[in-house]
Design a protein around this motif. Structure first.
Motif: not given
Lengths: 149, 83
Positions: B4-7, B13-14, B35-36, B45-46
């Motif tokens: 999961l990704y927040f904010s 990441i989109g 890996y990501l 960038k994230a």
């Protein structure tokens, strides 16, 4: 008790309920956080609070338990709103009840300091021509650290 | 593994979540990040400033060397701004 919700809350109603269901209440302390009307000197249109459902409940319960270990509390309530809010809207409510004032006041202060830096919420501020995610403040981190959690 | 990704991490990441099948080389959060960032520039960038990234495993805050496996739910987010 923990409530994470989109709906508004009433300090008066929640306080009355808590006093009514507990015996021997001598002190009630409360804190309300409100959406300000400025963001980085610009007029704020709205603030959207995103959170991590599940983790929010888990972490808030954990910290509420900490408050009970540190102070003699009779009862407590944390309501944290999420979703899009507007200037003047309520964001968060903390109420603590005890027999004596210091327990209620300190526990309330502790809970809100903790929420600022460890509550899994993120704020997005929308202004007229732009928007940005609110950055965590170092001053909030220092406030939270003094409690030595 | 559910990630999961927040904010603003989600914005960069989109997407707010994805299911990943990990190979045996990915054993820790740190391995997962490494890996990501190879997926594309958005991930890179994230995760470019790790001092402002926090992570959780199964809804508990953990360190970057925490062991992970395919049954775990991992989340990435910036420092919290509640209250």
């Amino acid at each position: 008790m923990i409530k994470v919700q989109t709906e508004n809350f009433s300090l008066e109603k929640e306080t009355k309920n808590l006093i009514h269901k507990n015996n021997n209440v001598g002190a009630v302390s409360s804190f309300i956080g409100i959406v300000r009307d400025k963001a980085k000197e610009k007029d704020l249109i709205s603030m959207t609070l995103e959170h991590y459902p599940g983790m929010t409940q888990t972490m808030l319960k954990k910290i509420e338990k900490q408050a009970y270990l540190r102070w003699k509390l009779l009862d407590s309530l944390i309501i944290h709103r999420y979703g899009e809010l507007f200037p003047g809207d309520n964001i968060v409510l903390v109420i603590t009840l005890s027999k004596h004032r210091k327990d209620a006041i300190n526990a309330c202060h502790f809970l809100i300091d903790w929420l600022k830096t460890k509550g899994p919420f993120w704020k997005y501020e929308k202004t007229k021509n732009s928007g940005h995610w609110v950055e965590a403040l170092e001053s909030d981190n220092l406030e939270e650290k003094k409690w030595d959690i | 593994m559910k990630v999961l990704y927040f904010s603003w991490i989600k914005d960069n990441i989109g997407k707010n979540e994805e299911d990943l099948s990990l190979n045996d080389n990915i054993k820790t959060i740190s391995d997962l990040i490494n890996y990501l960032i190879t997926i594309n520039e958005n991930y890179k960038k994230a995760f470019s400033d790790m001092s402002i990234i926090r992570f959780s495993k199964n809804m508990n805050l953990v360190n970057i060397d925490e062991m992970i496996d395919n049954d775990d739910e991992i989340a990435f987010f910036p420092p919290m701004t509640g209250g």
